[in-house]
Scaffold this motif. Sequence first.
Motif, PDB file in Angstrom:
ATOM      1  N   ARG A 191      26.562  98.078  32.093  1.00 59.19           N
ATOM      2  CA  ARG A 191      27.767  97.473  31.588  1.00 59.19           C
ATOM      3  C   ARG A 191      28.473  96.670  32.676  1.00 59.19           C
ATOM      4  O   ARG A 191      29.142  95.706  32.409  1.00 59.19           O
ATOM      5  CB  ARG A 191      28.693  98.537  31.012  1.00 59.19           C
ATOM      6  N   LEU A 233      37.941  97.735  21.372  1.00 63.43           N
ATOM      7  CA  LEU A 233      38.189  97.500  22.792  1.00 63.43           C
ATOM      8  C   LEU A 233      37.236  96.397  23.223  1.00 63.43           C
ATOM      9  O   LEU A 233      36.045  96.624  23.391  1.00 63.43           O
ATOM     10  CB  LEU A 233      37.934  98.774  23.597  1.00 63.43           C
ATOM     11  N   SER A 271      34.038 110.617  33.219  1.00 61.22           N
ATOM     12  CA  SER A 271      32.897 109.921  32.622  1.00 61.22           C
ATOM     13  C   SER A 271      32.263 110.695  31.484  1.00 61.22           C
ATOM     14  O   SER A 271      31.491 110.137  30.717  1.00 61.22           O
ATOM     15  CB  SER A 271      31.851 109.614  33.698  1.00 61.22           C
ATOM     16  N   GLY A 328      41.974 100.550  31.929  1.00 58.88           N
ATOM     17  CA  GLY A 328      40.875 100.329  31.004  1.00 58.88           C
ATOM     18  C   GLY A 328      39.511 100.697  31.548  1.00 58.88           C
ATOM     19  O   GLY A 328      38.584 100.933  30.808  1.00 58.88           O
ATOM     20  N   PHE A 329      39.409 100.724  32.865  1.00 55.70           N
ATOM     21  CA  PHE A 329      38.146 101.152  33.448  1.00 55.70           C
ATOM     22  C   PHE A 329      38.395 101.830  34.783  1.00 55.70           C
ATOM     23  O   PHE A 329      39.087 101.287  35.634  1.00 55.70           O
ATOM     24  CB  PHE A 329      37.203  99.963  33.656  1.00 55.70           C
ATOM     25  N   ASP A 354      24.533  96.667  25.430  1.00 52.98           N
ATOM     26  CA  ASP A 354      25.613  96.901  26.380  1.00 52.98           C
ATOM     27  C   ASP A 354      26.554  95.721  26.520  1.00 52.98           C
ATOM     28  O   ASP A 354      27.420  95.701  27.371  1.00 52.98           O
ATOM     29  CB  ASP A 354      25.023  97.260  27.740  1.00 52.98           C
ATOM     30  N   ARG A 366      37.487 109.218  28.195  1.00 46.60           N
ATOM     31  CA  ARG A 366      37.338 108.088  27.279  1.00 46.60           C
ATOM     32  C   ARG A 366      38.701 107.662  26.728  1.00 46.60           C
ATOM     33  O   ARG A 366      38.976 106.479  26.580  1.00 46.60           O
ATOM     34  CB  ARG A 366      36.455 108.480  26.098  1.00 46.60           C
ATOM     35  N   ALA A 402      40.532 105.631  29.297  1.00 48.21           N
ATOM     36  CA  ALA A 402      40.019 104.261  29.380  1.00 48.21           C
ATOM     37  C   ALA A 402      40.446 103.459  28.159  1.00 48.21           C
ATOM     38  O   ALA A 402      40.832 102.296  28.273  1.00 48.21           O
ATOM     39  CB  ALA A 402      38.499 104.275  29.520  1.00 48.21           C
ATOM     40  N   ALA A 403      40.404 104.081  26.989  1.00 52.08           N
ATOM     41  CA  ALA A 403      40.780 103.361  25.765  1.00 52.08           C
ATOM     42  C   ALA A 403      42.266 103.011  25.805  1.00 52.08           C
ATOM     43  O   ALA A 403      42.667 101.891  25.478  1.00 52.08           O
ATOM     44  CB  ALA A 403      40.469 104.216  24.545  1.00 52.08           C
ATOM     45  N   GLN A 415      46.018 111.828  13.925  1.00 44.66           N
ATOM     46  CA  GLN A 415      45.112 112.957  14.117  1.00 44.66           C
ATOM     47  C   GLN A 415      45.045 113.812  12.848  1.00 44.66           C
ATOM     48  O   GLN A 415      43.977 114.269  12.447  1.00 44.66           O
ATOM     49  CB  GLN A 415      45.562 113.826  15.308  1.00 44.66           C
ATOM     50  N   LEU A 469      34.716 106.100  19.612  1.00 47.13           N
ATOM     51  CA  LEU A 469      36.060 106.406  20.115  1.00 47.13           C
ATOM     52  C   LEU A 469      36.870 107.269  19.167  1.00 47.13           C
ATOM     53  O   LEU A 469      37.568 108.197  19.567  1.00 47.13           O
ATOM     54  CB  LEU A 469      36.810 105.096  20.411  1.00 47.13           C
ATOM     55  N   HIS A 482      47.054  99.747  21.605  1.00 44.89           N
ATOM     56  CA  HIS A 482      47.082  99.613  20.147  1.00 44.89           C
ATOM     57  C   HIS A 482      45.785 100.118  19.530  1.00 44.89           C
ATOM     58  O   HIS A 482      45.792 100.881  18.570  1.00 44.89           O
ATOM     59  CB  HIS A 482      47.281  98.151  19.738  1.00 44.89           C
ATOM     60  N   VAL A 483      44.686  99.659  20.106  1.00 47.23           N
ATOM     61  CA  VAL A 483      43.387 100.083  19.582  1.00 47.23           C
ATOM     62  C   VAL A 483      43.276 101.603  19.670  1.00 47.23           C
ATOM     63  O   VAL A 483      42.833 102.258  18.725  1.00 47.23           O
ATOM     64  CB  VAL A 483      42.241  99.406  20.355  1.00 47.23           C
ATOM     65  N   ALA A 484      43.708 102.156  20.797  1.00 53.42           N
ATOM     66  CA  ALA A 484      43.633 103.602  20.962  1.00 53.42           C
ATOM     67  C   ALA A 484      44.460 104.301  19.883  1.00 53.42           C
ATOM     68  O   ALA A 484      43.999 105.253  19.246  1.00 53.42           O
ATOM     69  CB  ALA A 484      44.130 103.991  22.353  1.00 53.42           C
ATOM     70  N   VAL A 525      43.825 108.194  18.783  1.00 49.39           N
ATOM     71  CA  VAL A 525      44.024 108.743  20.118  1.00 49.39           C
ATOM     72  C   VAL A 525      45.531 108.934  20.301  1.00 49.39           C
ATOM     73  O   VAL A 525      46.310 108.045  19.970  1.00 49.39           O
ATOM     74  CB  VAL A 525      43.493 107.770  21.195  1.00 49.39           C
ATOM     75  N   LEU A 569      42.982  93.036  18.170  1.00 49.93           N
ATOM     76  CA  LEU A 569      44.090  93.638  18.908  1.00 49.93           C
ATOM     77  C   LEU A 569      44.272  95.114  18.587  1.00 49.93           C
ATOM     78  O   LEU A 569      44.858  95.857  19.362  1.00 49.93           O
ATOM     79  CB  LEU A 569      45.393  92.886  18.615  1.00 49.93           C
ATOM     80  N   ARG A 570      43.792  95.564  17.428  1.00 49.23           N
ATOM     81  CA  ARG A 570      44.003  96.957  17.062  1.00 49.23           C
ATOM     82  C   ARG A 570      42.729  97.710  16.761  1.00 49.23           C
ATOM     83  O   ARG A 570      42.738  98.923  16.668  1.00 49.23           O
ATOM     84  CB  ARG A 570      44.915  97.033  15.838  1.00 49.23           C
ATOM     85  N   GLY A 571      41.643  96.975  16.555  1.00 47.21           N
ATOM     86  CA  GLY A 571      40.436  97.638  16.080  1.00 47.21           C
ATOM     87  C   GLY A 571      39.443  97.992  17.167  1.00 47.21           C
ATOM     88  O   GLY A 571      38.923  99.105  17.195  1.00 47.21           O
ATOM     89  N   ARG A 578      25.887 111.875  25.524  1.00 47.87           N
ATOM     90  CA  ARG A 578      25.629 110.428  25.461  1.00 47.87           C
ATOM     91  C   ARG A 578      24.372 110.104  24.665  1.00 47.87           C
ATOM     92  O   ARG A 578      24.277 109.048  24.049  1.00 47.87           O
ATOM     93  CB  ARG A 578      25.481 109.863  26.867  1.00 47.87           C
ATOM     94  N   LEU A 638      35.097 111.149  18.786  1.00 48.46           N
ATOM     95  CA  LEU A 638      34.475 111.751  19.965  1.00 48.46           C
ATOM     96  C   LEU A 638      34.266 113.257  19.807  1.00 48.46           C
ATOM     97  O   LEU A 638      33.355 113.820  20.372  1.00 48.46           O
ATOM     98  CB  LEU A 638      35.325 111.469  21.212  1.00 48.46           C
ATOM     99  N   SER A 694      42.808 100.270  28.255  1.00 50.32           N
ATOM    100  CA  SER A 694      42.169  99.028  27.839  1.00 50.32           C
ATOM    101  C   SER A 694      42.999  98.329  26.771  1.00 50.32           C
ATOM    102  O   SER A 694      43.223  97.129  26.826  1.00 50.32           O
ATOM    103  CB  SER A 694      40.776  99.350  27.320  1.00 50.32           C
ATOM    104  N   ASN A 695      43.438  99.062  25.766  1.00 44.99           N
ATOM    105  CA  ASN A 695      44.288  98.502  24.717  1.00 44.99           C
ATOM    106  C   ASN A 695      44.947  99.653  23.959  1.00 44.99           C
ATOM    107  O   ASN A 695      44.313 100.308  23.132  1.00 44.99           O
ATOM    108  CB  ASN A 695      43.462  97.637  23.765  1.00 44.99           C
ATOM    109  N   LYS A 721      34.903  96.676  26.260  1.00 43.37           N
ATOM    110  CA  LYS A 721      33.959  97.792  26.328  1.00 43.37           C
ATOM    111  C   LYS A 721      32.708  97.472  25.514  1.00 43.37           C
ATOM    112  O   LYS A 721      32.704  96.569  24.681  1.00 43.37           O
ATOM    113  CB  LYS A 721      34.609  99.048  25.762  1.00 43.37           C
TER     114      LYS A 721
END
Lengths: 334, 507
Positions: A15, B348, A200, A280-281, B394, A206, A209-210, B328, B359, A216-218, A223, B344-346, B372, B362, A213-214, B351
């Motif tokens: 990646r 990453l 990791s 984010g990372f 990837d 995770r 990182a989410a 949740q 995500l 909103h997405v999380a 999350v 923007l919301r869906g 993994r 998990l 990273s964003n 990644k």
Amino acid sequence: MTTQTVTTRTPPPRRLPSMSVLGPILALVILVIVGALMNSSFLSAGNINNVLSRSAFIGIIAVGMTFVITAGGLDLSVGSMAAFIAGLMILVMNAALPSLGVGVPIILLGMAVALVAGILAGLLNGFFITTLGIEAFIVTLGSMGIYRSLVTWLADGGTLSLDFDLRTFYRPVYFDGILGIAWPIIVFAAVVIVGEILMSRTRFGRHCAATGSNAHVAHYSAVNVDRTRLATYAMLGLLVGVATIMYVPRLGSASASTGVLWELEAIAAVIIGGTVLKGGFGRVWGTVIGVLILGLIDNILNLTDLVSPYLNGAIQGVIIVLAVILQREAKAKG
Amino acid sequence: MMTIPGPVLSLRGVSKSFGPVQVLHGIDIDLHAGQVLALIGENGAGKSTTMKILAGYQPPTGGTILLDGQPATLSGLRAFEDAGIVLIHQEFNLAEQLTVEQNVFLGRELRRGLLLDKTRMRQLTRDYLDRLDCAVDPDTPVSKLSNSDKQMVEIAKALGRRARILIMDEPTAVLTGSEVDTLFAQIRVLRDAGTAVLFTSHKLGEVAAIADRVTVMRDGHVVRTDAARAMTEDDMATAMVGRDVSDLYPAKPGVAADAPMALRVAGLDVPGWASDIAFDLRAGEIVGIAGLIGSGRTEAMEGLCGLRPATTTRLEIAGNPVHVRSTQDALAHGLCYMTEDRKLRGLLLTKGMRDNLTLQALHRFGRVVIDRGAEDRALTQAIADFDIRAGNRDVAVGNLSGGNQQKLLLAKIMQSQPRVLIVDEPTRGIDIGTKQQIYAFLRRLAAEGRAIIVVSSELQEVIGLSDRVLVMRQGRIAATLADDDINEATILRHAIGVAAPQTRKAS
């Protein structure tokens, strides 16, 4: 579309462009070679033990900082927090000395104070940042000033010293170890291993990182963003407590100058290690390399007389900027 | 158009390769002054590259660009802008914190001596906005504007650069129906003033409404160029896809009367957005939610799924009363919402596919340590199930095409094994072939016994997919339609709140 069948063998994780992975490792290897060529005692067990022990405090804190930064935060207060916790620990232990006497219980009490104070301080930062939604930079800039001022006030402008007998009893926590490896190194290693797995291999890593990273997405991915962020600050606070526990027996004192600039060194180590400052990372093993690079530069400058040790800060500064430039170039290529 | 003068900007036999990959194969395109040209094609057909070449963002690898009939020797973005060619990006290129006026003159500020000539800039900005019939105050920060006003600012900015050729990349993608009407009115004003306009859209109805001519691209070739009125929407779609798309929507098998109740909502209140929402949903059923933008559709569904503060008097999932206070909770009860905003919301975007896919689920991939291997197997399965096409597993998700991102987003939501799936604008900004696939996926998921809610601004989509349709207006359910009542006119009447059928139809 190429009709490449997906093999059952998992492909190597590619990646990240290789330069951002190789860069810090390469720099570390070069530093070790340079050090070994310049001074024959550089690779002696004594020197290695010394470098690692000194790096352990920053290292333990930097592991926590890796999580905070990965989750999109920042904590400028860790150096002051360490000084304040050290001062608090010394005050409590000195105060408990008449009733508990010199022994294991009073050390455990001191450690408990450090850990609880660390978690509370971290939670407080996290509460203002997540629940009240104030910028992490502002909140921790504020708490940095507050803790620094509190420790100065507690020490009345001077130095808080641990009782002499206590200090003698507590000393081995910094200076002794197992099989010739000092305790701070062992604790640092343990923190790193747990941190690396956490980052990791677990949901928490995770989620960090989410979130970074964003956010909103999380949030839309179920999350709990606020709790994740709060947890990173609490964890960093706890690790500041752990670092302080290892630090206090070294000098047995705390003052206004304890832990000055630790926050910058910790952040620098994280960034040199390849964690993205915007979040984010993050990678814990990278942070370890960052810590070692900073520690080795200091050590090499002290062992050789080519460059004045007073220029240590300048060299570290150059390395930090270089690290970020290298990462960016690698990203542009990839 | 009575007289057709020579084209102001043309591509002749233009090719473009990125390394070994050729994306444009000798295409010819003509833009005429005073005409609107629609450039249509599926994602990946080469529209974006064509626009970038026209606007000077990228040089072609072969062929010529003709400006006013002469081979153009322009190089660099600035030269194209000086020639009056301006590209307006789909994602606005505006500095959000600056005011309208500052944006219009960004990089070309007028000065008097060393200082800025604010009076003149203000007055010119006002002029441009007036020409566009736009009442926005030049002092307003752009961040406070609606999407349509931002679009107007972009056009005003183009006017400030004396644009005579305006290239717009999906200008309507982020606009509501009435905002689209405003935009089109203004495009007509510009066209009548002699501007050549090129625009792209996935909405063929819009193309038919605004374009004078249509150029259709497929796989890097121009497959057809014709007068807009010579082509029906079906013709356009067929030319784009290269096959007949009349079977866009899957057949509706109908819902058994005794199918178990999957979701029962009563008294759903989302403060400020929706109130007193009540409806039922059976397993295997697809219910569409229609309504104008701002009618509270998205907000009601987000409230239902714990994404924003909301209350219900009663909520039952699979017959059991439940409480949902957070995402949740919703997840734990098998209630999942797929956002309308995949970027923007869906997902990453930085990644890879694997991290995105798992995500939300998990917890299914290991109690403490994430497995993994299991994640990779899930990704392999998802790639196969949802026909996700990515060169490499990837690759950062941001580099996937919109259609593949949408498929990945659906696959991601499905990882949490929802019993009730709410999808919001499931096909926004993706090509017609991928749309067809997504419709088929949704029907297949319903056939597996899941209950599905489809929120959409595209009436055709709601009509084509739904077993029942709820129409929302001003935060309430205005009507529940079934069978023959599921048609454009009836839905629209309820959506805009005119019950009597004689009112004019909004287009």
